[in-house]
Write a protein that holds these residues in place. Structure first.
Motif, mmCIF file in Angstrom:
data_model
loop_
_atom_site.group_PDB
_atom_site.id
_atom_site.type_symbol
_atom_site.label_atom_id
_atom_site.label_comp_id
_atom_site.label_asym_id
_atom_site.label_seq_id
_atom_site.Cartn_x
_atom_site.Cartn_y
_atom_site.Cartn_z
ATOM 1 N N ALA A 56 3.756 10.554 1.695
ATOM 2 C CA ALA A 56 4.157 11.036 0.377
ATOM 3 C C ALA A 56 4.416 9.873 -0.569
ATOM 4 C CB ALA A 56 5.402 11.908 0.499
ATOM 5 N N CYS A 57 5.097 8.839 -0.065
ATOM 6 C CA CYS A 57 5.362 7.662 -0.884
ATOM 7 C C CYS A 57 4.059 6.944 -1.228
ATOM 8 C CB CYS A 57 6.317 6.724 -0.145
ATOM 9 S SG CYS A 57 6.888 5.327 -1.132
ATOM 10 N N ALA A 58 3.159 6.847 -0.265
ATOM 11 C CA ALA A 58 1.874 6.178 -0.477
ATOM 12 C C ALA A 58 1.032 6.911 -1.525
ATOM 13 C CB ALA A 58 1.112 6.078 0.830
ATOM 14 N N GLU A 59 1.047 8.232 -1.468
ATOM 15 C CA GLU A 59 0.257 9.020 -2.413
ATOM 16 C C GLU A 59 0.726 8.810 -3.852
ATOM 17 O OE1 GLU A 59 -1.063 13.672 -3.291
ATOM 18 O OE2 GLU A 59 0.293 13.183 -1.633
ATOM 19 N N THR A 60 2.044 8.872 -4.053
ATOM 20 C CA THR A 60 2.556 8.682 -5.413
ATOM 21 C C THR A 60 2.353 7.240 -5.883
ATOM 22 O OG1 THR A 60 4.768 8.351 -4.468
ATOM 23 C CG2 THR A 60 4.249 10.536 -5.299
ATOM 24 N N ALA A 61 2.456 6.269 -4.972
ATOM 25 C CA ALA A 61 2.207 4.875 -5.337
ATOM 26 C C ALA A 61 0.761 4.684 -5.776
ATOM 27 C CB ALA A 61 2.532 3.955 -4.167
ATOM 28 N N CYS A 62 -0.148 5.311 -5.047
ATOM 29 C CA CYS A 62 -1.564 5.226 -5.385
ATOM 30 C C CYS A 62 -1.831 5.849 -6.749
ATOM 31 C CB CYS A 62 -2.385 5.925 -4.300
ATOM 32 S SG CYS A 62 -4.167 5.627 -4.399
ATOM 33 N N ASN A 63 -1.214 6.993 -7.014
ATOM 34 C CA ASN A 63 -1.414 7.686 -8.297
ATOM 35 C C ASN A 63 -0.890 6.873 -9.476
ATOM 36 O OD1 ASN A 63 -2.550 9.866 -6.964
ATOM 37 N ND2 ASN A 63 -0.633 11.031 -6.865
ATOM 38 N N HIS A 64 0.118 6.022 -9.227
ATOM 39 C CA HIS A 64 0.716 5.230 -10.294
ATOM 40 C C HIS A 64 0.259 3.773 -10.274
ATOM 41 C CE1 HIS A 64 3.424 8.720 -10.233
ATOM 42 N NE2 HIS A 64 3.742 8.406 -11.469
ATOM 43 N N ASN A 65 -0.755 3.484 -9.465
ATOM 44 C CA ASN A 65 -1.301 2.128 -9.396
ATOM 45 C C ASN A 65 -0.237 1.099 -9.033
ATOM 46 O OD1 ASN A 65 -3.410 0.285 -9.477
ATOM 47 N ND2 ASN A 65 -3.147 -0.138 -11.667
ATOM 48 N N ILE A 66 0.568 1.421 -8.024
ATOM 49 C CA ILE A 66 1.678 0.567 -7.599
ATOM 50 C C ILE A 66 1.373 -0.021 -6.230
ATOM 51 C CG2 ILE A 66 4.086 0.643 -6.797
ATOM 52 C CD1 ILE A 66 4.581 2.684 -9.048
ATOM 53 N N HIS A 67 1.689 -1.279 -6.059
ATOM 54 C CA HIS A 67 1.525 -1.933 -4.762
ATOM 55 C C HIS A 67 2.794 -1.721 -3.937
ATOM 56 C CE1 HIS A 67 0.187 -4.892 -1.793
ATOM 57 N NE2 HIS A 67 1.431 -5.345 -1.797
ATOM 58 N N LEU A 68 2.618 -1.285 -2.695
ATOM 59 C CA LEU A 68 3.744 -1.063 -1.788
ATOM 60 C C LEU A 68 3.911 -2.259 -0.861
ATOM 61 C CD1 LEU A 68 3.669 2.613 -0.429
ATOM 62 C CD2 LEU A 68 5.251 1.607 -2.073
ATOM 63 N N ASN A 69 5.071 -2.878 -0.925
ATOM 64 C CA ASN A 69 5.453 -3.877 0.066
ATOM 65 C C ASN A 69 6.277 -3.119 1.099
ATOM 66 O OD1 ASN A 69 6.069 -6.228 1.430
ATOM 67 N ND2 ASN A 69 7.714 -6.821 0.036
ATOM 68 N N CYS A 70 5.609 -2.602 2.122
ATOM 69 C CA CYS A 70 6.249 -1.716 3.100
ATOM 70 C C CYS A 70 6.957 -2.559 4.157
ATOM 71 C CB CYS A 70 5.200 -0.821 3.738
ATOM 72 S SG CYS A 70 5.875 0.428 4.837
ATOM 73 N N VAL A 71 8.271 -2.445 4.215
ATOM 74 C CA VAL A 71 9.092 -3.270 5.101
ATOM 75 C C VAL A 71 9.649 -2.385 6.207
ATOM 76 C CG1 VAL A 71 10.963 -4.938 5.226
ATOM 77 C CG2 VAL A 71 9.698 -4.653 3.082
ATOM 78 N N LEU A 72 9.126 -2.582 7.407
ATOM 79 C CA LEU A 72 9.548 -1.803 8.566
ATOM 80 C C LEU A 72 10.647 -2.569 9.295
ATOM 81 C CD1 LEU A 72 8.563 0.880 9.910
ATOM 82 C CD2 LEU A 72 7.259 -0.545 11.477
ATOM 83 N N ILE A 73 11.811 -1.931 9.473
ATOM 84 C CA ILE A 73 12.987 -2.646 9.958
ATOM 85 C C ILE A 73 13.593 -1.970 11.192
ATOM 86 C CG2 ILE A 73 15.313 -3.409 9.362
ATOM 87 C CD1 ILE A 73 14.512 -3.591 6.523
ATOM 88 N N ALA A 74 14.002 -2.815 12.129
ATOM 89 C CA ALA A 74 14.770 -2.344 13.283
ATOM 90 C C ALA A 74 15.996 -3.227 13.436
ATOM 91 C CB ALA A 74 13.920 -2.388 14.556
#
Length: 281
Positions: free
Chosen positions: A21-39
């Motif tokens: 869902a986050c990826a779809e809206t980012a794509c629609n708004h031409n936004i680059h996602l710096n996806c930070v996966l944390i444990a």
């Protein structure tokens, strides 16, 4: 928000639907996602006193196994998330790390430093300690704003800007300026401040309203009495009464027993899940 970079913090257990869902809206708004996966790092070895009164290390027998297992799960999930984002066609990169305490906060801040705004995935709330460490790292060790709850890319109709003439409140107003400019209305809310008749000069919030108006915002300044209620309760109630779809506010923290913790209002607004909030410090 065009051509912006968003630091998107995600836990290992986040479900695919939330990420997509986050990826779809980012794509629609031409936004680059710096996806930070944390444990969060497993509890570290501790020191203990032996019978001979010398201090010795106490290492749980399965600590290395737990660490290796969490590290393998983190790497595996990072590969899965990267595949999800590639399949969605969004501009994105995925970074995964594990840490604890101050180290984790600084690792979090390092990723925020290369972004325009930070957003926490709702699934992180399943681990409250990790959620707050990430929030603290962004807010107090990086220069960007932090968004929680709802869609971070949504167009806002009415924004409630909680104002108290403090430096954090001023900073978040500057950080949020592009979002404020895109909104139809901005309400500056002041709580339990002196009456304009009791102070010299303009009423609180007037200077800020003038600055925003010069930028092109439609601004209203309102003063509210708390009537014995907490500030966080009043912010939420007034925002809902006004139909605000975003709250913008300064974040505050203090040191207690050498641990970094949030102030009461900031903590309460982080914990609530009904209103989207943009924090800045």
């Amino acid at each position: 928000m065009q051509h912006k970079t968003v630091a998107y913090y995600v836990g290992v257990d986040a479900d695919d639907a939330s990420i997509l869902a986050c990826a779809e809206t980012a794509c629609n708004h031409n936004i680059h996602l710096n996806c930070v996966l944390i444990a969060d790092l497993p509890n570290l070895p501790y020191l203990k006193y032996g019978s001979n009164r010398f201090v010795e290390a106490g290492l749980p027998s399965n600590w290395l196994d737990v660490l290796n297992g969490k590290n393998a799960a983190l790497k595996s999930r990072a590969t899965e998330v990267e595949a999800l984002l590639v399949g969605q066609g969004v501009s994105a990169n995925v970074i995964a790390f594990m840490g604890s305490g101050a180290e984790l906060k600084h690792l979090v801040a390092g990723q925020a430093n290369r972004s325009d705004i930070a957003f926490l995935d709702a699934e992180l709330r399943k681990d409250p300690d990790l959620f707050h460490k990430i929030a603290y790292g962004v807010l107090f060790h990086s220069p960007v704003g932090l968004m929680i709850n709802g869609d971070p890319f949504a167009q806002r109709d009415c924004i409630f800007l909680a104002w108290n003439d403090s430096l954090p409140a001023s900073r978040v107003a500057h950080l949020a300026l592009p979002i404020l400019l895109a909104a139809n209305e901005v309400v500056i809310g002041c709580f339990d401040l002196p009456s304009p008749d009791d102070v010299e000069g303009q009423a609180p919030g007037t200077d800020l309203a003038g600055w925003l108006s010069h930028h092109g915002c439609t601004v209203t300044v309102s003063q509210f009495r708390c009537g014995g209620n907490s500030i966080e309760h009043c912010i939420q109630e007034r925002a809902r009464e006004l139909g605000a779809d975003l709250v913008v506010m300064g974040a505050y923290g203090h040191s207690h027993l050498r641990q970094s913790v949030f102030g009461g209002t900031t903590q309460a607004m982080l914990e609530q899940t009904r209103l989207p909030v943009l924090f800045g410090h």
